[in-house]
Enzyme design. Sequence first.
Site, PDB file in Angstrom:
ATOM      1  N   ASP A  57       0.815  -1.210   0.000  1.00 40.24           N
ATOM      2  CA  ASP A  57       0.000   0.000   0.000  1.00 40.24           C
ATOM      3  C   ASP A  57       0.854   1.267   0.000  1.00 40.24           C
ATOM      4  OD1 ASP A  57       0.761  -0.718   2.622  1.00 40.24           O
ATOM      5  OD2 ASP A  57      -0.866   0.425   3.518  1.00 40.24           O
ATOM      6  N   HIS A  58       2.176   1.096  -0.082  1.00 35.20           N
ATOM      7  CA  HIS A  58       3.100   2.226  -0.190  1.00 35.20           C
ATOM      8  C   HIS A  58       3.899   2.194  -1.488  1.00 35.20           C
ATOM      9  CE1 HIS A  58       2.591   3.432   4.102  1.00 35.20           C
ATOM     10  NE2 HIS A  58       2.191   2.167   4.163  1.00 35.20           N
TER      11      HIS A  58
END
Length: 307
Positions: free
Chosen positions: A101-102
């Site tokens: 998610d980064h």
Amino acid sequence: MATRIPFDESYWEEYLSGQEASLPALPAVTQLSPRVTRLLAGNPGIMQLQGTNTYLVGTGPARILIDTGEGRPVWHATLAEHLRTHHLTLEYILLTHWHGDHTGGIPDLIAHDPTLQSRIYKHHPDRGQRPIRDGQRFTVTGATVRAVFTPGHAIDHMCFLIEEEKALLTGDNVLGHGFAIVQDLAEYMASLARMAALGCERGYPAHGAVIENLPAKMQLYIHHNEVRVQQVITALASVVKLPGKRVGMTVPEIGRAIYGEVPREIVENAIVPFLSQVLWKLAEDRKVGFEPGEANKRRWFGLVTQQ
């Protein structure tokens, strides 16, 4: 290094969904300071809160991008429109850590502009990326960003200090709401202490709202973990000592001593994983020992005397 204990997300889904529903709404794009703009990654969820926060840092035409979300088209469209409207380019792309998610937005960035591949920095770089060194500085007009190695949530976790603001991009180590999930408690607590020692006043987390009083939030996080460590030490110290025999407690027994009788599902999915992290940290600190055996049957005993 402490043993890494998996977090059972499915067990906590109902609770976390309730937490998500009570979160304050955040706009898709927000100017947070003269040199910091937050762009939500469009991926709200039980673990991501309102979504992953990505940040543009700087005041000139070339900016630093912190994190890339998880690859949602809405994020890339929002970023591209913002860059186009304000006539901006990306000088550096800095990643706080490896979690999807980064890092998931990287393929879209490279597809849009292949030259960005050589401007991506991560502590443990993937192919084509560049490494980040602890203390390394990245400078654009209006902002100098210094990398601070802070493992614990992830093995490669980096925070980034904006020197002109005395503000810290805290990544996933310290969130805008609630507490972080930890991969290695010993490393995490050391990283919290290092982050607090930086003396930053404001925090820009990877999830959640801006932390306006970062020192207070840091102390809350540190105290939160210290209390739980002390609970384990106290529980082990309560064991009746038998002459000539070392008596210890299993992890489930420690859980009952601290939390009382709770449903087995909570013990197995929440209490045991967390207490195991604490015990391995204390073992590294030489404050507890253990006898060999299966995980839930292994007996732990204190090596320190309670005051």
